[in-house]
Write an enzyme that holds these catalytic residues in place. Structure first.
Site, mmCIF file in Angstrom:
data_model
loop_
_atom_site.group_PDB
_atom_site.id
_atom_site.type_symbol
_atom_site.label_atom_id
_atom_site.label_comp_id
_atom_site.label_asym_id
_atom_site.label_seq_id
_atom_site.Cartn_x
_atom_site.Cartn_y
_atom_site.Cartn_z
ATOM 1 N N ARG A 74 0.860 -1.189 0.000
ATOM 2 C CA ARG A 74 0.000 0.000 0.000
ATOM 3 C C ARG A 74 0.886 1.225 0.000
ATOM 4 N NH1 ARG A 74 -4.707 0.509 4.325
ATOM 5 N NH2 ARG A 74 -2.940 0.891 5.680
ATOM 6 N N ASP A 83 0.231 -3.055 12.235
ATOM 7 C CA ASP A 83 0.743 -3.433 10.914
ATOM 8 C C ASP A 83 1.138 -4.910 10.934
ATOM 9 O OD1 ASP A 83 2.674 -3.956 8.771
ATOM 10 O OD2 ASP A 83 2.489 -1.810 8.362
ATOM 11 N N ASP A 112 4.767 -5.885 9.625
ATOM 12 C CA ASP A 112 5.825 -5.495 10.570
ATOM 13 C C ASP A 112 5.816 -6.373 11.811
ATOM 14 O OD1 ASP A 112 6.893 -3.502 9.017
ATOM 15 O OD2 ASP A 112 5.702 -1.895 9.915
ATOM 16 N N THR A 131 -1.126 7.453 -0.681
ATOM 17 C CA THR A 131 -2.430 7.333 -1.346
ATOM 18 C C THR A 131 -3.246 6.165 -0.794
ATOM 19 O OG1 THR A 131 -1.558 5.822 -3.000
ATOM 20 C CG2 THR A 131 -1.398 8.180 -3.497
#
Ligand code: PRP
Ligand code: URA
Length: 209
Positions: free
Chosen positions: A104, A200, A203, A108
């Site tokens: 991603r 996340d 991560d 944006t």
């Protein structure tokens, strides 16, 4: 319209709590993601076709059931989807694995494809697309677009944590794709993170933050 199946078995709910906890480190996070994926695969494969098979038990002959050998492939969306592959492969060891690489764009929030390698006969297979997170839905929609462009037509999507916005977006873009989730959380925040979510996923799986 596609079905949305919430796989909220108590074992999945328990392991999902550990997955969400900010104090869970990468080693345990990987273990939980793998185990949740395995438990979800039980539900995802519920409609696999069976055929009769003649066997002899120690007591008598019988006609038993075996899987009819439907061709499957697991498609992780890189990178976080990798954390779900081994759990599903333990249940379906004969499945092939194809990879779609998307990230991603942090500005944006739009998905950018950087890799795609699929089994040669992808159009004949039932594809199980896996990614722990369904946030805006952009990554899943783009991954499924990519698979359909290459001839796939029989696709299921499996996410551990989703939100209403992502589920709606995928259902609108791909009404033929059933979605399996362990939880549909409250909402997306302004940074495109699921609330309460788990942070996340990539991560946390790989310790990159
Ligand atoms: C995360 C996650 C999904 C995507 C979900 O991947 O694993 O692929 O975001 O968000 P979306 O529904 O808004 O598209 P990320 O882009 O962080 O890449 P990574 O797996 O390589 O960390
Ligand atoms: N991707 C993640 O890894 N987590 C989120 O909450 C949203 C997108």
């Amino acid at each position: 319209m596609s079905r949305v199946i919430i796989t909220n078995h108590p074992l999945i709910q328990h392991k999902l709590t550990l997955l969400r906890d900010v104090n869970t480190g990468s080693k345990d996070f990987r273990a939980m993601a793998k185990e949740i994926a395995m438990l979800m695969a039980y539900e995802v494969t519920r409609d696999l076709p069976l055929e009769d098979f003649e066997i002899e038990t120690p007591v008598s002959k019988m006609t038993a059931k075996v899987l009819s050998g439907k061709k499957l492939a697991i498609i992780p969306i890189l990178r976080a989807g990798l954390g779900m592959v081994d759990g599903i492969l333990e249940l379906i060891p004969a499945a092939r694995v194809g990879h779609v690489g998307l990230y991603r764009d942090p500005e944006t929030l739009k998905p950018v494809e950087y890799y795609c390698k699929l089994p040669a006969d992808v159009e004949e297979r039932e594809l199980i697309v896996v990614d722990p997170m369904l946030a805006t839905g952009g990554s899943a929609i783009e991954a499924i677009n990519s698979l359909k462009k290459r001839g796939a037509s029989n696709i299921k999507l499996v996410n551990i944590v989703a939100c209403p916005e992502g589920v709606e977006a995928v259902r609108t873009a791909h009404p033929d794709v059933d979605i399996f989730v362990a939880s549909i959380d409250q909402k997306l925040n302004d940074h495109g993170y699921i609330v309460p979510g788990l942070g996340d996923a990539g991560d946390r799986l790989y310790g990159t933050k």
